[in-house]
Design a protein around this motif. Structure first.
Motif, short mmCIF file in Angstrom:
data_model
loop_
_atom_site.label_atom_id
_atom_site.label_comp_id
_atom_site.label_asym_id
_atom_site.label_seq_id
_atom_site.Cartn_x
_atom_site.Cartn_y
_atom_site.Cartn_z
N UNK A 154 13.74 -3.08 -37.53
CA UNK A 154 12.75 -3.03 -36.45
C UNK A 154 11.80 -4.21 -36.56
N UNK A 155 11.40 -4.55 -37.78
CA UNK A 155 10.50 -5.70 -37.97
C UNK A 155 11.15 -6.99 -37.49
N UNK A 156 12.46 -7.11 -37.70
CA UNK A 156 13.16 -8.30 -37.22
C UNK A 156 13.13 -8.37 -35.69
N UNK A 157 13.27 -7.23 -35.05
CA UNK A 157 13.24 -7.20 -33.59
C UNK A 157 11.85 -7.55 -33.06
N UNK B 119 8.25 -5.56 -27.82
CA UNK B 119 7.55 -5.43 -29.10
C UNK B 119 6.75 -4.12 -29.21
N UNK B 120 6.10 -3.73 -28.13
CA UNK B 120 5.30 -2.49 -28.18
C UNK B 120 6.18 -1.26 -28.38
N UNK B 121 7.34 -1.28 -27.77
CA UNK B 121 8.27 -0.15 -27.98
C UNK B 121 8.70 -0.08 -29.44
N UNK B 122 9.02 -1.25 -30.02
CA UNK B 122 9.48 -1.25 -31.41
C UNK B 122 8.35 -0.93 -32.38
N UNK B 123 7.13 -1.31 -32.04
CA UNK B 123 5.99 -0.91 -32.87
C UNK B 123 5.86 0.62 -32.90
N UNK B 124 6.09 1.24 -31.76
CA UNK B 124 6.06 2.71 -31.68
C UNK B 124 7.18 3.32 -32.53
N UNK B 125 8.38 2.74 -32.44
CA UNK B 125 9.49 3.24 -33.26
C UNK B 125 9.20 3.06 -34.75
N UNK B 126 8.61 1.92 -35.12
CA UNK B 126 8.31 1.67 -36.53
C UNK B 126 7.29 2.68 -37.06
N UNK B 127 6.27 2.99 -36.27
CA UNK B 127 5.27 3.97 -36.69
C UNK B 127 5.91 5.34 -36.93
N UNK B 128 6.82 5.72 -36.05
CA UNK B 128 7.49 7.01 -36.21
C UNK B 128 8.36 7.03 -37.47
#
Length: 385
Positions: free
Chosen positions: A356-359, A368-377
């Protein structure tokens, strides 16, 4: 649209022939409706030959009038709807000695030819497809909207009728897909309707599933980016044969697959992924297929075994050469992340966070905001352990 004094503000310049055609159809509709009212047959047995003959004649006149209107305006909803009413009445009343089965087959064949000639140049017209489906459904006993009285059953659909009608409807859809548009929504939806409509027992189910899977395979080989073909393949894997009581049983192709069949299907998908890493359709199909089948396969294989096998095969595929557009395959990385998350162990979740960090950092910055949400989860799930 008119002004306060009733003077038209803007009139539509219809052609004289179109005005005559619609006026004629409206007259036929009024006479037809009047003949069907009980008061119109006072003192007369409604089922007598003379009564049936009158209705049949009016239905025939109305039917002919709709042809003229549709010839001018293929999307005229009222013309198509009234045309079906005329067909139903002709089947019921046209020939006293003619049973409904042969009459139904004859009129369905005539309508198929009419649609082929009339709508051949406009396959995206919704009325064509709805007319075909509703006509068959009403004639053979399914209640659809207000087109039928009671249960609408005019004749019993034999096994020959089911097989023939399925072949005719899928052939028509195939003609549109092959000759006009390989992604025509109406044509693919019609294939799904036909498959669902004519799966009435296990034997027909096996035959239809085999035929449709082969069809999808051929269409995907012609264009692996045809998402309609991937969607139809998914639909067929979830198609259930109808039960005797009318309820859909919990039985479909994907639930009956053994591990070898599962590997065969994933091999097919991965073959197309290897040919185009950036094609999102097979990546999404593969992810959902693996996750769903794995949920049914606890008694066939270890719960994580299927996911591990697939992950080992696609992890390298998901990373393209750095010279590729975007620096890598975003759909592939997304698939890997989703599969890793399903495993739920700390190592897999941490690996998913790294991807996710790579994305976020470059491969998919637009989301990026979507992946930040996924990373938090994902991090919350790791912290809970």
């Amino acid at each position: 649209m008119t002004s306060d004094n009733g003077v038209p503000i803007c009139t539509i310049s219809y052609s004289p022939t179109y005005v005559v055609s619609t006026t004629n159809m409206a007259t036929c509709m009024a006479k037809h409706a009047a003949a069907l009212r009980p008061s119109a047959a006072a003192g007369t047995d409604p089922s007598s030959p003379s009564s049936s003959s009158t209705i049949a004649q009016l239905a025939r006149a109305g039917y002919d009038s709709t042809s003229a209107v549709i010839d001018h305006n293929l999307a005229h909803y009222s013309a198509w709807s009234y045309r079906r009413e005329c067909i139903y009445d002709m089947i019921r009343h046209e020939n006293e000695d003619d049973d409904c089965t042969s009459a139904a087959r004859r009129h369905v064949a005539l309508e198929r030819e009419f649609i082929r000639k009339t709508g051949g140049t406009n396959p995206k017209n919704y009325q064509l497809w709805f007319h075909r489906r509703t006509l068959l459904a009403c004639i053979y006993g399914e209640t659809v909207g207000a087109d039928v009285d009671g249960d609408g059953r005019m004749t019993k659909e034999t096994s020959w009728d089911r097989s023939y009608n399925f072949d005719e409807e899928t052939s028509f859809a195939d003609g549109v897909i092959s000759e006009h548009d390989t992604k025509n929504y109406h044509a693919w939806s019609h294939r799904q309707w036909a498959a669902q409509r004519y799966v009435t027992n296990d034997e027909e189910w096996k035959k239809i599933v085999q035929k449709e899977l082969l069809y999808c395979e051929n269409m995907i080989r012609l264009d692996r980016r045809n998402n309609s073909a991937w969607n139809h393949r998914w639909f067929i894997f979830h198609l259930c044969p109808a039960a005797a009581d009318g309820n859909k049983p919990e039985k479909c192709k994907i639930k009956l697959m053994d591990y070898d069949q599962f590997l065969s299907e994933t091999d097919f998908v991965i073959q197309h992924i290897e040919a185009d890493h950036h094609n999102e359709s097979p990546w999404v199909y593969l992810t959902e297929f693996v996750l769903e089948w794995n949920g049914y396969a606890n008694d066939l294989v270890d719960n994580k075994s299927a996911i591990n096998d697939i992950l080992s095969r696609i992890t390298d595929l998901s990373f393209c050469d750095s010279a590729d557009i975007g620096g890598g395959s975003v759909p592939g990385l997304t698939a890997v992340i989703n599969l890793l998350e399903t495993k739920r162990d700390d190592a897999s979740l941490l690996q998913a966070i790294d991807l996710v960090d790579q994305l976020i950092s470059g491969r998919d910055r637009i989301r990026a905001k979507y992946w930040l949400h996924r990373r938090d989860k994902l991090r919350k799930r790791v912290d809970k352990k």
